[in-house]
Design a protein around this motif. Structure first.
Motif, mmCIF file in Angstrom:
data_model
loop_
_atom_site.group_PDB
_atom_site.id
_atom_site.type_symbol
_atom_site.label_atom_id
_atom_site.label_comp_id
_atom_site.label_asym_id
_atom_site.label_seq_id
_atom_site.Cartn_x
_atom_site.Cartn_y
_atom_site.Cartn_z
ATOM 1 N N ARG A 8 0.824 -1.209 0.000
ATOM 2 C CA ARG A 8 0.000 0.000 0.000
ATOM 3 C C ARG A 8 0.860 1.263 0.000
ATOM 4 O O ARG A 8 0.578 2.235 -0.695
ATOM 5 C CB ARG A 8 -0.915 0.026 1.229
ATOM 6 N N TRP A 9 1.970 1.255 0.763
ATOM 7 C CA TRP A 9 2.751 2.471 0.980
ATOM 8 C C TRP A 9 3.942 2.524 0.029
ATOM 9 O O TRP A 9 4.711 1.578 -0.061
ATOM 10 C CB TRP A 9 3.225 2.555 2.422
ATOM 11 N N ARG A 210 -7.032 -0.885 -10.203
ATOM 12 C CA ARG A 210 -6.557 -0.541 -8.869
ATOM 13 C C ARG A 210 -6.509 0.975 -8.707
ATOM 14 O O ARG A 210 -6.372 1.727 -9.686
ATOM 15 C CB ARG A 210 -5.184 -1.152 -8.635
ATOM 16 N N LEU A 212 -4.691 4.178 -6.831
ATOM 17 C CA LEU A 212 -3.534 4.696 -6.104
ATOM 18 C C LEU A 212 -3.614 6.218 -6.039
ATOM 19 O O LEU A 212 -4.281 6.848 -6.874
ATOM 20 C CB LEU A 212 -2.229 4.274 -6.771
ATOM 21 N N VAL A 226 -7.599 4.982 3.091
ATOM 22 C CA VAL A 226 -7.692 3.613 3.612
ATOM 23 C C VAL A 226 -9.156 3.229 3.789
ATOM 24 O O VAL A 226 -9.581 2.131 3.412
ATOM 25 C CB VAL A 226 -6.912 3.482 4.928
ATOM 26 N N THR A 230 -8.776 2.141 -1.085
ATOM 27 C CA THR A 230 -7.830 2.305 -2.187
ATOM 28 C C THR A 230 -6.609 1.410 -1.975
ATOM 29 O O THR A 230 -6.367 0.898 -0.887
ATOM 30 C CB THR A 230 -7.403 3.770 -2.334
ATOM 31 N N ASP A 231 -5.822 1.264 -3.041
ATOM 32 C CA ASP A 231 -4.772 0.248 -3.049
ATOM 33 C C ASP A 231 -3.356 0.748 -2.802
ATOM 34 O O ASP A 231 -2.487 -0.044 -2.449
ATOM 35 C CB ASP A 231 -4.786 -0.468 -4.404
ATOM 36 N N GLY A 232 -3.096 2.037 -3.041
ATOM 37 C CA GLY A 232 -1.721 2.513 -2.922
ATOM 38 C C GLY A 232 -1.662 3.970 -2.526
ATOM 39 O O GLY A 232 -2.468 4.788 -2.994
#
Length: 245
Positions: A8-9, A210, A212, A226, A230-232
């Motif tokens: 994620r980060w 996805r 980001l 979060v 979301t994914d990134g």
């Protein structure tokens, strides 16, 4: 959706603002803070060597002048890309994509390559960066994620290395934002974090994409993303956000 192998980060330009951006020193500092995925900007030298730099011109982040894309890699590799940031990084060189790839592969890190063309060579940059990425990550378990604001660059990457995952970068949600990403064969949308809400996240996810965000430096913004699922999250604040969180 297809499986998503990325954390994620993601550390923006290596370590955000704590080290000279887009250098291996920044990657090392980001890694020291626990990050295992980095975002970086890549463009082409005059002799078609992919190298890490955000701006079209050299003045802000090196001791050089003029347009980076007009210089050979031999000349660019001699520049000081650290002194502008602080004395501690004086003499830090520019990084080639090959340098960055070797660092990441040897240390088990992942990479988000933003294709950042010098104006006028958008498609060519996408083609060359994808060609190098395909070679450098041949046999790797997880390939780099190629992103760009420039559709022509993503089209060049798609046509050169269709197996590498791509993401469309957006700073506004134009009317055709979803169709544009799908036509380019993207697996992700990467946009200004303020553009995501329940509706846009649902649209992207329903299309199998996805989601980001850049550049997220406040806790409230991260918590919102979060909660949206979301994914990134791409951040400068590698000193604030624990990447395992």
């Amino acid at each position: 959706m297809t499986p998503w192998p990325y954390p994620r980060w993601i550390a923006h330009r290596g370590a955000g603002k704590l080290a000279p951006e887009n250098t291996l020193a920044a990657f090392r500092l980001g890694a020291a803070h626990g990050y295992r995925m980095f975002e970086c900007d890549v463009k082409l030298s005059a002799d078609s060597v992919p190298f890490l730099m955000h701006d079209a011109t050299l003045q802000r982040t090196t001791n050089g002048t003029g347009t980076g894309g007009d210089k050979s890699w031999g000349d660019l590799s001699q520049l000081d890309a650290g002194s502008w940031h602080s004395r501690a990084f004086a003499g830090e060189p520019l990084a080639s994509l090959e340098n960055a790839a070797r660092f990441c592969l040897h240390n088990g890190h992942l990479l988000n390559i933003e294709i950042k063309p010098t104006p006028g060579v958008e498609r060519r940059t996408g083609e060359v960066v994808a060609q190098h990425a395909q070679r450098l990550w041949a046999g790797a378990t997880v390939p780099p994620l190629l992103t760009s604001f420039q559709p022509a660059a993503l089209a060049g990457a798609r046509d050169t290395a269709p197996g590498l995952p791509r993401g469309l970068l957006l700073d506004t949600l134009r009317a055709d934002w979803l169709d544009a990403a799908l036509q380019l064969g993207c697996v992700a949308i990467v946009c200004n974090h303020a553009l995501w809400n329940a509706a846009t996240v649902a649209q992207a996810q329903a299309a199998g994409l996805r989601t980001l965000s850049y550049t997220v430096n406040d806790e409230w913004a991260a918590e919102r993303l979060v909660a949206l699922g979301t994914d990134g999250i791409i951040t400068d604040r590698v000193d604030l956000f624990a990447p395992a969180g």
